[in-house]
Each structure stands twice: as structure tokens, then as C-alpha cells.
Design a protein around this motif. Structure first.
Motif, PDB file in Angstrom:
ATOM      1  N   GLU A 143     -18.340   2.770   9.619  1.00  0.00           N
ATOM      2  CA  GLU A 143     -18.797   2.885  10.884  1.00  0.00           C
ATOM      3  C   GLU A 143     -18.964   1.372  11.545  1.00  0.00           C
ATOM      4  OE1 GLU A 143     -22.318   5.030  11.165  1.00  0.00           O
ATOM      5  OE2 GLU A 143     -21.272   6.946  10.535  1.00  0.00           O
ATOM      6  N   PRO A 144     -19.314   0.548  10.971  1.00  0.00           N
ATOM      7  CA  PRO A 144     -19.420  -0.951  11.260  1.00  0.00           C
ATOM      8  C   PRO A 144     -17.943  -1.467  11.782  1.00  0.00           C
ATOM      9  CG  PRO A 144     -20.697  -0.614   9.448  1.00  0.00           C
ATOM     10  CD  PRO A 144     -19.956   0.384   9.438  1.00  0.00           C
ATOM     11  N   VAL A 145     -17.007  -0.920  10.766  1.00  0.00           N
ATOM     12  CA  VAL A 145     -15.584  -1.517  11.432  1.00  0.00           C
ATOM     13  C   VAL A 145     -15.123  -0.812  12.596  1.00  0.00           C
ATOM     14  CG1 VAL A 145     -13.174  -1.649  10.608  1.00  0.00           C
ATOM     15  CG2 VAL A 145     -15.072  -1.711   8.861  1.00  0.00           C
ATOM     16  N   THR A 146     -15.116   0.531  12.624  1.00  0.00           N
ATOM     17  CA  THR A 146     -14.856   0.905  13.981  1.00  0.00           C
ATOM     18  C   THR A 146     -15.728   0.761  15.155  1.00  0.00           C
ATOM     19  OG1 THR A 146     -16.163   3.100  13.538  1.00  0.00           O
ATOM     20  CG2 THR A 146     -13.714   2.970  12.734  1.00  0.00           C
ATOM     21  N   ALA A 147     -17.018   0.511  14.837  1.00  0.00           N
ATOM     22  CA  ALA A 147     -17.776   0.080  15.874  1.00  0.00           C
ATOM     23  C   ALA A 147     -17.474  -1.260  16.583  1.00  0.00           C
ATOM     24  CB  ALA A 147     -19.376   0.056  15.592  1.00  0.00           C
ATOM     25  N   ALA A 148     -17.101  -2.210  15.565  1.00  0.00           N
ATOM     26  CA  ALA A 148     -16.606  -3.627  15.859  1.00  0.00           C
ATOM     27  C   ALA A 148     -15.455  -3.569  16.630  1.00  0.00           C
ATOM     28  CB  ALA A 148     -16.456  -4.442  14.814  1.00  0.00           C
ATOM     29  N   PRO A 203     -32.397 -10.893  17.935  1.00  0.00           N
ATOM     30  CA  PRO A 203     -33.646 -10.660  17.689  1.00  0.00           C
ATOM     31  C   PRO A 203     -34.359  -9.981  16.703  1.00  0.00           C
ATOM     32  CG  PRO A 203     -32.919 -10.222  20.038  1.00  0.00           C
ATOM     33  CD  PRO A 203     -31.994 -10.515  19.197  1.00  0.00           C
ATOM     34  N   LEU A 204     -35.349 -10.635  15.999  1.00  0.00           N
ATOM     35  CA  LEU A 204     -35.716  -9.745  14.697  1.00  0.00           C
ATOM     36  C   LEU A 204     -36.395  -8.596  14.981  1.00  0.00           C
ATOM     37  CD1 LEU A 204     -36.209 -10.092  11.813  1.00  0.00           C
ATOM     38  CD2 LEU A 204     -38.318 -11.533  12.274  1.00  0.00           C
ATOM     39  N   SER A 205     -37.184  -8.369  16.254  1.00  0.00           N
ATOM     40  CA  SER A 205     -37.589  -7.121  16.427  1.00  0.00           C
ATOM     41  C   SER A 205     -36.592  -5.868  16.504  1.00  0.00           C
ATOM     42  CB  SER A 205     -38.455  -7.131  17.685  1.00  0.00           C
ATOM     43  OG  SER A 205     -37.406  -7.452  18.828  1.00  0.00           O
ATOM     44  N   GLY A 206     -35.334  -6.305  17.189  1.00  0.00           N
ATOM     45  CA  GLY A 206     -34.625  -5.067  17.027  1.00  0.00           C
ATOM     46  C   GLY A 206     -34.038  -4.808  15.692  1.00  0.00           C
ATOM     47  N   VAL A 207     -33.798  -5.619  14.780  1.00  0.00           N
ATOM     48  CA  VAL A 207     -33.241  -5.547  13.329  1.00  0.00           C
ATOM     49  C   VAL A 207     -34.364  -4.848  12.791  1.00  0.00           C
ATOM     50  CG1 VAL A 207     -32.523  -6.705  11.244  1.00  0.00           C
ATOM     51  CG2 VAL A 207     -31.811  -7.723  13.302  1.00  0.00           C
ATOM     52  N   LEU A 208     -35.677  -5.282  12.739  1.00  0.00           N
ATOM     53  CA  LEU A 208     -36.579  -4.296  11.987  1.00  0.00           C
ATOM     54  C   LEU A 208     -36.786  -2.957  12.577  1.00  0.00           C
ATOM     55  CD1 LEU A 208     -39.440  -7.149  11.847  1.00  0.00           C
ATOM     56  CD2 LEU A 208     -37.969  -6.055  10.092  1.00  0.00           C
ATOM     57  N   LEU A 209     -36.630  -2.457  13.964  1.00  0.00           N
ATOM     58  CA  LEU A 209     -36.588  -1.435  14.345  1.00  0.00           C
ATOM     59  C   LEU A 209     -35.733  -0.425  13.781  1.00  0.00           C
ATOM     60  CD1 LEU A 209     -37.672  -1.952  18.149  1.00  0.00           C
ATOM     61  CD2 LEU A 209     -38.938  -0.790  16.447  1.00  0.00           C
ATOM     62  N   VAL A 210     -34.265  -0.969  13.768  1.00  0.00           N
ATOM     63  CA  VAL A 210     -33.217  -0.287  13.298  1.00  0.00           C
ATOM     64  C   VAL A 210     -33.487  -0.077  11.787  1.00  0.00           C
ATOM     65  CG1 VAL A 210     -30.774  -0.186  12.755  1.00  0.00           C
ATOM     66  CG2 VAL A 210     -31.842  -0.879  15.125  1.00  0.00           C
ATOM     67  N   PHE A 211     -33.875  -0.996  10.984  1.00  0.00           N
ATOM     68  CA  PHE A 211     -34.230  -1.029   9.541  1.00  0.00           C
ATOM     69  C   PHE A 211     -34.879   0.205   9.239  1.00  0.00           C
ATOM     70  CE2 PHE A 211     -36.279  -2.281   5.676  1.00  0.00           C
ATOM     71  CZ  PHE A 211     -35.091  -1.956   4.964  1.00  0.00           C
ATOM     72  N   ALA A 250     -31.581  -1.181  22.206  1.00  0.00           N
ATOM     73  CA  ALA A 250     -31.920  -1.885  23.184  1.00  0.00           C
ATOM     74  C   ALA A 250     -32.267  -3.472  23.586  1.00  0.00           C
ATOM     75  CB  ALA A 250     -33.052  -1.216  23.992  1.00  0.00           C
ATOM     76  N   VAL A 251     -32.213  -4.013  22.129  1.00  0.00           N
ATOM     77  CA  VAL A 251     -32.587  -5.373  21.992  1.00  0.00           C
ATOM     78  C   VAL A 251     -31.518  -6.096  21.430  1.00  0.00           C
ATOM     79  CG1 VAL A 251     -34.293  -7.011  20.914  1.00  0.00           C
ATOM     80  CG2 VAL A 251     -35.047  -4.688  21.738  1.00  0.00           C
ATOM     81  N   ILE A 252     -30.622  -5.470  20.409  1.00  0.00           N
ATOM     82  CA  ILE A 252     -29.592  -5.939  19.571  1.00  0.00           C
ATOM     83  C   ILE A 252     -28.441  -5.220  20.179  1.00  0.00           C
ATOM     84  CG2 ILE A 252     -30.824  -6.869  17.971  1.00  0.00           C
ATOM     85  CD1 ILE A 252     -30.022  -4.378  16.248  1.00  0.00           C
ATOM     86  N   SER A 253     -27.119  -5.738  19.592  1.00  0.00           N
ATOM     87  CA  SER A 253     -26.026  -5.251  19.998  1.00  0.00           C
ATOM     88  C   SER A 253     -25.695  -3.916  19.136  1.00  0.00           C
ATOM     89  CB  SER A 253     -24.693  -6.145  19.792  1.00  0.00           C
ATOM     90  OG  SER A 253     -24.461  -6.247  18.438  1.00  0.00           O
ATOM     91  N   GLY A 254     -24.831  -2.940  19.616  1.00  0.00           N
ATOM     92  CA  GLY A 254     -24.332  -1.791  18.930  1.00  0.00           C
ATOM     93  C   GLY A 254     -23.747  -1.802  17.567  1.00  0.00           C
ATOM     94  N   SER A 255     -22.954  -3.059  17.624  1.00  0.00           N
ATOM     95  CA  SER A 255     -22.158  -3.287  16.512  1.00  0.00           C
ATOM     96  C   SER A 255     -23.191  -3.898  15.244  1.00  0.00           C
ATOM     97  CB  SER A 255     -21.269  -4.437  16.867  1.00  0.00           C
ATOM     98  OG  SER A 255     -20.341  -4.129  17.775  1.00  0.00           O
ATOM     99  N   ILE A 256     -24.232  -4.753  15.717  1.00  0.00           N
ATOM    100  CA  ILE A 256     -24.826  -5.171  14.893  1.00  0.00           C
ATOM    101  C   ILE A 256     -25.858  -4.050  14.192  1.00  0.00           C
ATOM    102  CG2 ILE A 256     -27.043  -6.376  14.144  1.00  0.00           C
ATOM    103  CD1 ILE A 256     -25.991  -8.687  16.113  1.00  0.00           C
ATOM    104  N   SER A 257     -26.410  -2.962  15.143  1.00  0.00           N
ATOM    105  CA  SER A 257     -27.132  -1.637  14.726  1.00  0.00           C
ATOM    106  C   SER A 257     -26.065  -1.125  13.583  1.00  0.00           C
ATOM    107  CB  SER A 257     -27.131  -0.982  15.982  1.00  0.00           C
ATOM    108  OG  SER A 257     -28.106  -1.562  16.735  1.00  0.00           O
TER     109      SER A 257
END
Length: 309
Positions: free
Chosen positions: A242-247, A139-147, A81-88
Motif C-alpha cells: 500500500e505505501p508503494v502504490t500510495a506514493a 507534524p507529530l500530532s498527525g503521526v500519533l493519531l494514525v499510530f 488531515a494533518v499529514i499526507s496520505g502517503s505518510i499515513s
């Protein structure tokens, strides 16, 4: 089948991002797995044993439902909800590295080594590059949540292996999805998220239906088949496609081309995975061969290689 699974699950990150534009994250995840769990439970009950029989099977359900379904997916949706699906998807590709490290820590027969530690460091470096400290793009918060969600997924996977229950995989997933979705819905209520009455009729309808019937039902059925064919280690490599197909899906559907920073982060994560999972990587690269004493051609035509102690 492997490429199909990577494509389906890679596209799910874009579907999550699209659906979160109009549906609160925990309601979105909870309703998805409530419906998917009901479908998979029906399939499991019709095709084999469905009811758990002992303590280890109930513990397996609790572990997968709590750590993998509720913990991982709850934090994944909150983060996306904070970062993009591709980065997730790139951060999620760190899961094989974290799973390897968690197995070394939690399982007595798999102690982590120096190369494993370097693998984890490369993977973490990839996440740092994606987060771009000092920048404002991600946003760092989105990265940390997914990590943290991926770390829960890795812990749950290793714990499930340690329990080694005999509950059929489809039954385990059905029970776990129902349990995890209940926890997600409870989290949505506690967060005060408004119930999304139009989740199957508004602009989120298509992403939601794709996530339920495409990514969850069809995706997991393919996953179970691959699991029996090629084993858990090789099927886990799907996280790297998955990151390749997501991108590619994000580029086609949203018109958003992948950035150089995201690509660099993915390469670091991939390098970390190679270090954490390859036996004697230096020898594989031809950089260390002093252990080989000689190689002989046996009578049946095969090569016998002898190593020094």
C-alpha cells in the motif's frame, strides 16, 4: 487480485487526503462507511445469512465496528488531515507488526519472543524516522493519531480472532460499517463539525465515490475472496504494498515525489515485520545451522532433515 487490492487501497490514502481538503474528517469517514455499509449489507443479505444469532456474533460486530471502523478510521482521517496520505500509508503498514505483538499478548497460544520484540522496535523506529523529531516537515500530532488508530485496528483484529464467531464475513463487515459509521457521525456532531452538504457534488465528490465504491465495496469483496484463498496471514501482507502504490498515486495525481525520509521509515517498518513474522530469521539467512545434524535422501526422492533437540 492481490496487486489489485494493494493498488485500490493504496490509492485510498490519496483520495482521503484530497477529500479532506473540503470535508471535515469524521463526517467524511462516517458518510463513507454509512453508504458502503448499506451496499455491503444489501449484498450480504441477498447472498447468505445476515442476521447475527448469538452473543459472540454481536460482540464481533461491536468489536469491529468500535475498534476497526470507528476507532481506526476516525483517527486515520483526523491524522491525515494533518499529514499526507502517503505518510499515513507508511504508518498503517506497521499494522502487521502490531497485530503480531497483540496476538502474542492477548492470545494464550502465541506468546511473544525476543525476536518479536525486536520486530516491534524496528517498526517503531520507522515511525520515529517518519515523524522526524526536531524537524518541522511532519507534524507529530498527525503521526500519533494514525499510530494509535493502527494500534486499535490490531487490537480489534486479534480480538475478533479470539471470539471466532460464525457470522459470514460480508455480514460482519456490513453490520460493523453501519455501527462504526453511526459512531463516527456522532463524533462529528460532538466535535462541532459542519455537515458537508456538497460531499457528493463538490470537489470532494470523486474521492468520496472512489472511497465508497472502489476502496470499500470492491476492495472488501476482493479482500474476502483472497481471505478464503490464501488465509489471513498472507492477505495481511497487502499492507506492505500500500505505501508503494500510495506514493505512486500521489506522484501521478498530486505531483508529489516520495521523500528519502519516508522511504527509510518504510524500510525500517518492513524489517520489523520480517522479524516479527519469520520463524528463526537467523537460520533463514544461513547465519545459524548448528541445529542440523544430518540430511538424508529418502527412497521416494525427498530430503529428510533431522534436527537435534
Amino acid at each position: 487480485m492481490f496487486v489489485s487490492l494493494a493498488s485500490i487501497w493504496g490509492g485510498s490514502f490519496v483520495a482521503i487526503e484530497m477529500g479532506l481538503g473540503s470535508v471535515p474528517p469524521l463526517w467524511f469517514a462516517g458518510l463513507r462507511y454509512l453508504l458502503a455499509g448499506a451496499v455491503i449489507s444489501g449484498v450480504a443479505a441477498a447472498t447468505g445469512r445476515f442476521r447475527p444469532q448469538d452473543r459472540s456474533e454481536w460482540l464481533s460486530i461491536a468489536l469491529v465496528g468500535g475498534f476497526v471502523v470507528a476507532g481506526y478510521h476516525g483517527l486515520l482521517y483526523l491524522g491525515t488531515a494533518v499529514i499526507s496520505g502517503s505518510i499515513s500509508s507508511v504508518i498503517v503498514s506497521l499494522s502487521p507488526v502490531l497485530t503480531t505483538v497483540a496476538a502474542g499478548v492477548l492470545l494464550a497460544d502465541e506468546s511473544p519472543g525476543v525476536v518479536d520484540a525486536f520486530g516491534l522496535l524496528f517498526g517503531l523506529a520507522g515511525v520515529v524516522v517518519i515523524a522526524n523529531p526536531g524537524g518541522s516537515s511532519v507534524p507529530l500530532s498527525g503521526v500519533l493519531l494514525v499510530f494509535v488508530g493502527v494500534a486499535l485496528f490490531a487490537t480489534g483484529s486479534v480480538g475478533l480472532r479470539a471470539l471466532d464467531s460464525g457470522l459470514p464475513a460480508a455480514s460482519l463487515q456490513g453490520w460493523a460499517m453501519l455501527l462504526g459509521s453511526t459512531m463516527l457521525v456522532g463524533g462529528a456532531v460532538l466535535r462541532g463539525e459542519a455537515f458537508p452538504a456538497g460531499v457528493v457534488s463538490g470537489e470532494s465528490a470523486l474521492p468520496f465515490l472512489y472511497l465508497v465504491f472502489g476502496a470499500a465495496v470492491v476492495g472488501y469483496l476482493i479482500y474476502f475472496d483472497l481471505l478464503s484463498r490464501i488465509g489471513p496471514v498472507r492477505v495481511n501482507y497487502v499492507a506492505y504494498l500500500e505505501p508503494v502504490t500510495a506514493a505512486m498515486v500521489a506522484w501521478a495525481v498530486l505531483g508529489r515525489a516520495p521523500t528519502t525520509t519516508t522511504a527509510a521509515g518504510f524500510l525500517l517498518v518492513a524489517a520489523g515485520f520480517a522479524l516479527a513474522t519469520t520463524d528463526d530469521p537467523l537460520a533463514r539467512l544461513g547465519l545459524r545451522s548448528e541445529g542440523i545434524v544430518q540430511s538424508d535422501l529418502s527412497d521416494n526422492g525427498s530430503v529428510e532433515v533431522h534436527y537435534a533437540d
